[in-house]
Design an enzyme around this catalytic site. Structure first.
Site, PDB file in Angstrom:
ATOM      1  N   TYR A   1     106.154  79.954  44.887  1.00  0.00           N
ATOM      2  CA  TYR A   1     105.313  80.643  45.870  1.00  0.00           C
ATOM      3  C   TYR A   1     106.092  80.996  47.134  1.00  0.00           C
ATOM      4  O   TYR A   1     105.657  81.828  47.924  1.00  0.00           O
ATOM      5  CB  TYR A   1     104.090  79.788  46.249  1.00  0.00           C
ATOM      6  CG  TYR A   1     103.070  79.630  45.128  1.00  0.00           C
ATOM      7  CD1 TYR A   1     103.236  80.274  43.905  1.00  0.00           C
ATOM      8  CD2 TYR A   1     101.944  78.837  45.298  1.00  0.00           C
ATOM      9  CE1 TYR A   1     102.311  80.129  42.885  1.00  0.00           C
ATOM     10  CE2 TYR A   1     101.010  78.694  44.277  1.00  0.00           C
ATOM     11  CZ  TYR A   1     101.208  79.337  43.074  1.00  0.00           C
ATOM     12  OH  TYR A   1     100.280  79.189  42.070  1.00  0.00           O
TER      13      TYR A   1
ATOM     14  N   LYS B   1     108.530  71.992  33.048  1.00  0.00           N
ATOM     15  CA  LYS B   1     108.736  72.880  31.903  1.00  0.00           C
ATOM     16  C   LYS B   1     110.244  72.842  31.647  1.00  0.00           C
ATOM     17  O   LYS B   1     110.941  73.855  31.690  1.00  0.00           O
ATOM     18  CB  LYS B   1     108.223  74.292  32.266  1.00  0.00           C
ATOM     19  CG  LYS B   1     108.175  75.250  31.103  1.00  0.00           C
ATOM     20  CD  LYS B   1     107.020  75.011  30.139  1.00  0.00           C
ATOM     21  CE  LYS B   1     107.092  75.971  28.968  1.00  0.00           C
ATOM     22  NZ  LYS B   1     106.119  75.671  27.907  1.00  0.00           N
TER      23      LYS B   1
ATOM     24  N   ASP C   1      93.082  72.332  40.018  1.00  0.00           N
ATOM     25  CA  ASP C   1      91.755  72.950  39.860  1.00  0.00           C
ATOM     26  C   ASP C   1      91.144  72.587  38.505  1.00  0.00           C
ATOM     27  O   ASP C   1      89.939  72.359  38.399  1.00  0.00           O
ATOM     28  CB  ASP C   1      91.843  74.478  39.995  1.00  0.00           C
ATOM     29  CG  ASP C   1      91.690  74.923  41.444  1.00  0.00           C
ATOM     30  OD1 ASP C   1      91.702  74.055  42.339  1.00  0.00           O
ATOM     31  OD2 ASP C   1      91.554  76.135  41.685  1.00  0.00           O
TER      32      ASP C   1
END
Ligand code: NAD
Length: 358
Positions: A142, A193, A253
């Site tokens: 981000y 990952k 979330d």
């Protein structure tokens, strides 16, 4: 013991209503446990725009810098939606996060057995769920540079971002997560990952290195795709999960929704001095603002987190959590968590009930 300062930032919408209830609880616990807390209040978000034409006035930022911890209600609402980006209530929140360097986001997902029917999963899968997601908040893809949309020689446009983490960034979020695990069930799952992304190969390596500093914590690793599956298949296998900004955004979330009740979810954002901003996960709920029906429990549980993580007052934190549990046992419910057989209460009645249970 030194006096410590808690800054209350009610903000907008239901913010003032829920902060009023949390403040009541904090003042009571302050007396009961002789915590020597002093309280200040400040303007942020739309409330600050209305008064000072700035979503994060200098005075608020100054108070925030000096405070040991901040308890925030929520910001935003339709009244300010048409303003230009720089004058949006959310800028107040983002400004606090970046100025205070709050890099660690702690998002617990707790499903109180009393509310197990609110989840979309089978009660036996989620009842008693208590997991904590530790998300890196100020780095990763981000924020990575370079980023943008560029024109290729072929004439085609290409969008690109950079996923980068330094060792320092990984280590500091790792420490927060290991310490959280020490205070809880002593199990930490690092999500990456590493089969595809080099940045997370380094992430995994640093987590393994840190493990030697926390011999009492059991560390495991999981690929993010599997973690997303495991969270809905058997979420109770997790205690603390640590992950980067983007994976954490999504998984926190997902985990939150396992509980089904947005009015119950707290969160914390911490910096390396353990100074923190605590807030409910929900927004300012303009649709119910001023009606006295908002659920104050997410904010009250956020206040408990504040006592635990920034003020080192575990006993006081546990007392608030136990009081919330007792109130749920009594069947008291605000509208958002109302179920068959429950007694419907207002925001203030819920706050009063927690106070009485203390
Ligand atoms: P929201 O969380 O405010 O509301 C979603 C739904 O949940 C609404 O129906 C609301 O009534 C309900 N709800 C939320 N909290 C509740 C509570 N404590 N008790 C009972 N019901 C509750 O999300 P939204 O509607 O998408 O956003 C409303 C405003 O809040 C927007 O301006 C948005 O930008 C802002 N927002 C702020 C924050 C924050 O301050 N951290 C987070 C999210 C959204």
């Amino acid at each position: 013991m030194m006096s410590r300062t808690v800054l209350l930032l009610p903000g907008d919408g239901i913010g003032p209503e829920i902060i009023t209830e949390a403040e009541k609880i904090l003042r009571a616990i302050n007396e009961k446990f002789d915590l020597k807390l002093t309280f200040e209040t400040g303007l942020v978000g739309g409330a600050a725009l209305d008064e000072e034409d700035n979503p994060l006035p200098d005075e608020t930022l100054e108070k925030a810098r000096k405070a040991d911890a901040i308890l925030l209600g929520a910001v935003g609402g339709p009244k300010w939606d048409a303003l230009p980006m720089a004058k949006r209530p959310e800028k107040g929140l983002l400004g606090l996060r970046s100025n205070l360097k709050l890099f660690a986001n702690l998002r617990p997902a707790i499903l109180y057995p009393q509310l197990a029917s609110a989840s979309s999963l089978k009660p036996e899968v989620v009842s008693g769920l208590d997991i904590m997601i530790v998300r890196e908040l100020t780095g990763g893809i981000y924020f990575g540079q370079p980023r943008g949309v560029r024109q290729l020689e072929s004439g085609e446009r290409q969008g690109y971002n950079t996923y980068a983490y330094t060792e320092t960034e990984i280590r500091r979020i790792g420490r927060v997560a290991f310490e959280a695990a020490q205070q809880r069930g002593k199990k930490l799952c690092s999500v990456d990952k590493a089969n595809v992304l080099e940045v997370t190969v380094l992430w995994r390596e640093i987590m393994n290195e840190l493990k030697s500093e926390y011999p009492d914590v059991e560390l495991s690793h999981m690929y993010v795709d599997n973690a997303a599956m495991q969270l809905v298949r058997a979420p109770k296998q997790f205690d603390v999960i640590v992950t980067g900004n983007m994976f954490g955004d999504i998984l926190s979330d997902e985990a939150a929704m396992l509980t089904g009740s947005i009015g119950m979810l707290p969160s914390a954002s911490l910096n390396s001095e353990k100074q923190g901003m605590y807030e409910p996960c929900h927004g300012s709920a303009p649709d119910i603002a001023g009606k006295g029906i908002a659920n104050p429990l997410a904010t009250i549980i956020s206040a408990a987190m504040m006592l635990r993580y920034s003020l080192d007052e575990e006993a006081a934190a546990a007392a608030i959590e136990a009081a919330v549990n007792r109130v749920l046992d009594q069947g008291l419910r605000t509208a958002d968590i109302m179920s068959e057989g429950g007694t419907r209460v207002s925001t203030r009645e819920m706050g009063d009930a927690v106070l009485a249970a203390l």
